[in-house]
Scaffold this motif. Sequence first.
Motif, PDB file in Angstrom:
ATOM      1  N   GLY A 130       0.889  -1.233   0.183  1.00 18.19           N
ATOM      2  CA  GLY A 130      -0.017   0.359  -0.386  1.00 18.19           C
ATOM      3  C   GLY A 130       0.832   1.124   0.318  1.00 18.19           C
ATOM      4  N   GLY A 159       0.437   5.611   4.634  1.00 18.65           N
ATOM      5  CA  GLY A 159       1.611   4.068   4.583  1.00 18.65           C
ATOM      6  C   GLY A 159       3.042   5.111   4.765  1.00 18.65           C
ATOM      7  N   GLU A 213      -8.021   8.569   3.267  1.00 13.63           N
ATOM      8  CA  GLU A 213      -8.784   7.961   3.108  1.00 13.63           C
ATOM      9  C   GLU A 213     -10.615   7.882   3.348  1.00 13.63           C
ATOM     10  OE1 GLU A 213      -7.472   5.154   7.298  1.00 13.63           O
ATOM     11  OE2 GLU A 213      -6.488   6.750   7.391  1.00 13.63           O
ATOM     12  N   VAL A 249      -7.710   0.009   2.643  1.00 19.03           N
ATOM     13  CA  VAL A 249      -8.417  -0.927   3.489  1.00 19.03           C
ATOM     14  C   VAL A 249      -9.691  -0.654   3.065  1.00 19.03           C
ATOM     15  CG1 VAL A 249      -9.430  -0.272   5.586  1.00 19.03           C
ATOM     16  CG2 VAL A 249      -7.228  -0.212   6.232  1.00 19.03           C
ATOM     17  N   LYS A 274      -4.198  -4.904   0.583  1.00 14.70           N
ATOM     18  CA  LYS A 274      -4.555  -5.815   1.433  1.00 14.70           C
ATOM     19  C   LYS A 274      -5.604  -6.922   0.789  1.00 14.70           C
ATOM     20  CE  LYS A 274      -4.215  -2.128   5.472  1.00 14.70           C
ATOM     21  NZ  LYS A 274      -3.215  -2.811   6.656  1.00 14.70           N
TER      22      LYS A 274
END
Length: 451
Positions: A130, A159, A213, A249, A274
């Motif tokens: 990631g 990260g 995010e 995520v 992921k």
Amino acid sequence: MPETRTVESELLTAYTEANPKSFAAYERASRVFPGGVTHDSRAFTPFLPYIARAEGAHKWDLDGHDYVDYAMGHGALILGHTHPSLVDAVTRQVRLGTHLGANHLQEVEWAERVRALVPGAEFVRFTSSGTEATLLATRLARAATGRRKLAKFQGHFHGWHDAVTRGQIPPYNDVSPGVTAATADETVVLPVDLDGVGSALARDPEIAAVIIEPSGASAGAVPLPEGFLQGLRALTAARQVVLIFDEVVTGFRWSPGGAQQRYGVRADLIALAKILAGGLPGGAVVGRRELLEPIGATPSTGRRIRHQGTFNANPLSAASGCACLDIVRDGAVHAQCDEKADTLRRGLNACFARRGVRGVAHGEASRFNLAFEEGLTPGDPKSLRQVPVDALKQQRQTPIAANLTLALLLEGVHMMGLGGFLSIAHSRDDVERTVEALDRALARIAPLGPA
Ligand code: PMP
């Protein structure tokens, strides 16, 4: 506060005595690893258990304890540990070769699956993690715009590369030692506030991209205000700033198509990792064709964006990723996981309410987060709105929050910090066992204070 100290030292003693083999392993590890661990998030007092084996929703440590696992490969394992289809796919591939030093069909099949699921994934470029995905996305945005700065949000994690380490911890002017001042100056830390974003973009014509995010910081531990992503999309589009969704995520977890699909908002570039590789190392940048295209330009044009990586699209990750995406693509996995996560969040909240502990379980999709801030009503997620965002980010400061992860380990539950991920392997029993474990853990640490 002699009683507080007694509870804390009683917990530490009980845990250390119950885990002699893990303690010995930790002592060995401390001689070879700085801080004794291999990832910042595994630094833990006194030490985390050493896991010998995992299967489904469970894992077992060197001392024989059985844990319901909510770390779930840091969110990589939506199918649980050792899912038979993934084990088969990887086992088959390991016999055919782990690195072919050449093109292979599985990488194409993997990318086609990604493109079929992720909205706007016109082109795909695989990376090994990631961190590498957000690094490459940043480079693509700089190349396309000719601007040098990256804007990110307070508290958001992307990260560990130099451009994104800034602004993780309140008051958000933190920079990791080892990151040069010149590099830190090229990262703009934005408030989670559309007016603030608008003025930052207006003020600074050097901003190439905004990365976020889409769940809110730390996988949704700090939720975004309603309509924020839509507003951010409009603000970035108006100034030709590249919008990067970090879906490391949320990708394949928030829905088969990730957060973009769940919220109905399109980014220009999407960083994935992921679940993408089904629990093996792997990442990707996907998105608009014209942003990724220069990676494939002929070197002689001078337009080529360089991107190498020995393990990009490695056959084991490709095999695991294909098998995983085949299982998650119709959304049935998400429906099950989300429903179980909802049951878990409600069970945990009922426990907080019953015990009058000022804690709240909240979160979206198959993720749960725990918060213990002043202003919360025990077990009422709606009361989160009364808590300042910075407090949510700093949640570990309260006495119960600081000791709950350890108390739950003693009860056979492994959270990742104060939260975790569910998978299709978590059973109703696991969820019930977790709620009962919280009840016992809270009884044990109640003397630490009101929350
Ligand atoms: N972005 C987000 C949102 C993450 O949660 C993480 C890892 N937890 C990363 C990027 C970095 O991914 P990796 O650990 O694979 O480098």
